[in-house]
Scaffold this motif. Structure first.
Motif, short mmCIF file in Angstrom:
data_model
loop_
_atom_site.label_atom_id
_atom_site.label_comp_id
_atom_site.label_asym_id
_atom_site.label_seq_id
_atom_site.Cartn_x
_atom_site.Cartn_y
_atom_site.Cartn_z
N ASP A 107 0.83 -1.21 0.00
CA ASP A 107 0.00 0.00 0.00
C ASP A 107 0.87 1.26 0.00
O ASP A 107 0.55 2.24 -0.70
N GLN A 108 1.95 1.25 0.77
CA GLN A 108 2.85 2.41 0.79
C GLN A 108 3.54 2.62 -0.56
O GLN A 108 3.81 3.74 -0.96
N LEU A 109 3.79 1.53 -1.27
CA LEU A 109 4.45 1.64 -2.57
C LEU A 109 3.49 2.00 -3.69
O LEU A 109 3.79 2.86 -4.54
N TYR A 110 2.30 1.37 -3.72
CA TYR A 110 1.49 1.40 -4.93
C TYR A 110 0.07 1.93 -4.77
O TYR A 110 -0.71 1.89 -5.71
N ASN A 111 -0.29 2.39 -3.57
CA ASN A 111 -1.64 2.95 -3.45
C ASN A 111 -1.85 4.02 -4.52
O ASN A 111 -1.02 4.92 -4.67
N PRO A 112 -2.95 3.95 -5.29
CA PRO A 112 -3.13 4.89 -6.40
C PRO A 112 -3.28 6.34 -5.97
O PRO A 112 -3.09 7.25 -6.79
N ASP A 113 -3.60 6.59 -4.70
CA ASP A 113 -3.81 7.97 -4.26
C ASP A 113 -2.58 8.56 -3.56
O ASP A 113 -2.26 9.72 -3.75
N TYR A 114 -1.88 7.76 -2.74
CA TYR A 114 -0.79 8.34 -1.96
C TYR A 114 0.42 7.41 -1.83
O TYR A 114 1.28 7.62 -1.00
N GLY A 115 0.51 6.37 -2.66
CA GLY A 115 1.68 5.51 -2.64
C GLY A 115 2.90 6.20 -3.22
O GLY A 115 2.80 7.18 -3.96
N ASN A 116 4.08 5.68 -2.91
CA ASN A 116 5.33 6.28 -3.38
C ASN A 116 6.31 5.14 -3.70
O ASN A 116 6.80 4.47 -2.80
#
Length: 672
Positions: free
Chosen positions: A467-476
């Motif tokens: 989720d931290q890598l690829y969340n479409p809204d706030y991932g990085n």
């Protein structure tokens, strides 16, 4: 009145049980005694605690049953270094911390990883596993990255399913506070089969309980099974765990960040629509073979999964669920940000909303184990595939990764087995970001018989969640692992003809590159908005764990532990601040009296105050006295009871949420 009535029932069970058995003086064999040497199977080398250069604790099913435990959370709460923040009655939301950290503990069930790749944790599952259907709980404190890889900076909590060892079926019925009702049934056996033995166990439980607020409830259905065939140098086995649980809690209204201790305010508004639902399962299959007197191999394959959802229903009147009174002039409602004068009615709305996550782990672990009087070693390889789907009213995403690992760990006896040196190393290769290497080195030295010093230095890391890598809204996708180094050392001792044992452990962990949500970063995916995950902060935790056990007389044992945890986090300006949700001081004192006909005991738990999520207001510390008793009326029938918070203290762990006052459960178990 309902709570106190149930408590009286439980006290009656425990007190009446003591009378007919008072003349008995010989306690049953107690293989779970803290005074005895314990083998730690989660080390993958089957070494004893005395040979380990890090701290560990083992809790057995016998201890869980003797104490009439109803919650895995409360079972673990009595162990050094572990603390919880609960938010209400049985089965409600909770968060766990080991040595001050909340996001770096790995959970393993029969060798299979439970942590979800998307979130890095196991949600609320720890408070919803039925402890009576667990054979062993092994708490390995401190970094175990060389054996288990990521997410082990604070430690590993390993669970195992019940194993059948004799022919027996049983059924148990319970009732108690908050309308607690539980039905549990099981069967087990171990029989000759060809040239070997075949064992099995199958256990199921059903729980239905109320909560501390109107409309709150907790419902849980669980099924656990295990089967094993052993013949000569060969073992083949399999197990499964499946649970379906849901709970409903009240809506919390509390002061926004920046409150002071003087003007903090919180209120819970009962919400009949807010339901959290979890379907979870684990399957494990293993094959183990003794290749020679010193060499064996083991293959474990399986998987785990969790389907978690939150549902808030729609309402008439625009979603209005209730009102509360503004506590003072100028009160700002945290939902609407409107200001109110003292005493004004503030409306609370809950609109239709849904959220759902699906997580799945597929895992295979192969290792070779070598054991002689001089060396215990394990060399292995692991594959872990993780899938995470997130969806709901606001959209969704699908994320996946695979990890391939090789590792080795060895304990070498030197100086006539008075000195043990441990060395370990591991390489984890991730498909979605990079590779990560870790290592550890430790020593144990028996200064004189029954007095041992130990020390360990180990590196570890916490992987970025999907989720931290690829969340479409706030991932990085630029986020990298949190890296940690831990120094640990202490002493273990026994004395008084093995009637006393004790240990002292000091640890210091430093974590760099901590992943946090950074509101200062402009986010082009959210129009006019800021915020995404980034590496910025650092964490450090250090402290002392002290544990002791003393058998006063043959039937009476005293246990105690104390943990001091100083945990800090750097903020945006690089300044250190005390970590939220962490109690600096906590401890337990337990007294158990065990004879042939009955077991009775008490545990007194104390904890320091802790900061809420915003880091501005302290939740008060408290003490909790628990009582328990079990009487063996016959070879087939037991009566048991447990009272928690017997002194009726006001307990606050997650600030703003009510917890039960005095709480009691009583039950009967019949074997046939």
């Amino acid at each position: 009145m309902r709570l106190r009535g149930a408590a009286i029932v439980a006290v009656t069970v425990g007190g009446w049980a003591a009378l007919p058995a008072a003349a008995q003086s010989s306690p049953p064999a107690d293989q779970s005694s803290p005074l005895q040497e314990v083998t730690v199977t989660a080390s993958k080398m089957a070494v004893t605690q005395q040979q380990m250069s890090q701290a560990s604790t083992v809790v057995t099913n016998e201890q869980i049953l003797d104490q009439a435990q109803t919650s895995l959370t409360d079972t673990l709460r009595a162990q050094p270094g572990i603390q919880f923040e609960t938010a209400g009655g049985p089965g409600q939301a909770l968060s766990a911390r080991l040595r001050g950290f909340s996001d770096s503990t790995l959970y393993v069930f029969d060798g299979i990883t439970l942590n979800a790749g998307g979130t890095g944790g196991i949600g609320y599952l720890l408070g919803q596993i039925d402890p009576t259907m667990v054979q062993r709980i092994e708490v390995l404190r401190g970094p175990r990255a060389t054996l288990y890889g990521a997410d082990t900076t604070s430690g590993v909590i390993a669970l195992s399913t019940l194993e059948g060892d004799h022919p027996e079926s049983d059924i148990a019925l319970e009732g108690g506070s908050l309308d607690w009702r539980k039905l549990r049934a099981g069967t087990q056996d171990r029989i000759a089969a060809g040239d070997g033995t075949w064992s099995y166990s199958l256990n199921g439980s059903w729980v239905d309980s109320g909560g501390v607020n109107r409309w709150e409830f907790y419902k849980n259905s669980s099924l656990v099974g295990r089967t094993t065939y052993r013949s000569g140098n060969l073992e083949i086995g399999g197990s499964f765990y499946a649970t379906d649980n849901e709970f409903q809690n009240a809506d919390l209204i509390e002061s926004i960040a920046g409150a002071t201790q003087a003007n903090y305010f919180a209120v819970q508004i009962p919400d009949p629509s807010d339901v959290d639902h979890t379907l979870a399962g684990v399957v494990s299959l293993w094959f183990e073979q003794q290749l020679s007197p010193a060499l064996s191999q083991r293959l474990t394959v399986g998987g785990s999964g969790q389907d978690f959802s939150i549902h808030n229903g729609d309402y008439a009147n625009g979603g209005l669920i209730g009102y509360y009174r503004a506590p003072y002039d100028g009160w700002t409602d945290p939902d609407s940000y409107l200001s109110y004068d003292a005493g004004q009615r503030v409306p609370v709305y809950q609109y239709a909303y849904s959220y759902k996550t699906l997580s799945n782990n597929d895992e295979a672990d192969y290792n070779l184990r070598y054991r002689t009087d001089a060396v215990s070693a394990v060399f292995g390889a692991t594959y872990l595939g993780q899938i995470y789907d997130e969806g709901g009213s606001a959209g969704g995403s699908h994320e996946a990764q695979a990890t391939r690992s090789v590792y080795g760990d060895a304990v070498i006896a030197l100086a006539g087995s008075r000195l043990h040196a441990e060395l370990g190393a591991r390489l984890d290769s991730y498909t979605e970001w990079t590779s990560q290497g870790t290592y550890s080195a430790g020593l144990t030295y028996e200064v004189v018989p029954d007095f041992t010093l130990y020390a360990n230095y180990g590196t570890s890391f916490t992987q970025p969640t999907l989720d931290q890598l690829y969340n479409p809204d706030y991932g990085n996708r630029r986020v990298t692992p949190e890296n940690a180094a831990t120094l640990e050392g202490g002493a273990r001792a026994r004395g008084l003809d093995s009637r006393w044992s004790g240990s002292l452990t000091y640890w210091h962990s430093y974590v760099s590159n901590v992943i946090a949500f950074d509101y200062s970063i402009y986010n082009p995916r959210e129009v006019g908005d800021y915020g995404e995950y980034a590496n910025a902060a650092a964490e450090r935790s250090q402290g002392v764990e002290i544990a002791t056990a003393y058998r006063i007389v043959r039937a009476l044992a005293l246990t105690a532990n104390y943990t001091r945890t100083d945990a800090y986090l750097t903020g945006a300006a690089g300044l250190w601040s005390f970590m939220v949700g962490n109690a600096r001081n906590m401890g337990n004192v337990g007294l158990a009296y065990q004879v042939e006909r009955f077991d009775i005991g008490t545990n007194w738990y104390l904890t320091d105050h802790r900061l809420r999520w915003a880091g501005d207001v302290w939740a008060p510390g408290y003490d909790r006295l628990d009582l328990y008793g079990r009487v063996h009326l016959s070879d087939r029938l037991d009566l048991y009871g447990r009272i928690q918070n017997a002194l009726d203290r006001k307990i606050v762990e997650t600030l703003g949420y009510r917890n039960p006052g005095i709480y009691a459960v009583g039950g009967a178990n019949y074997r046939f």
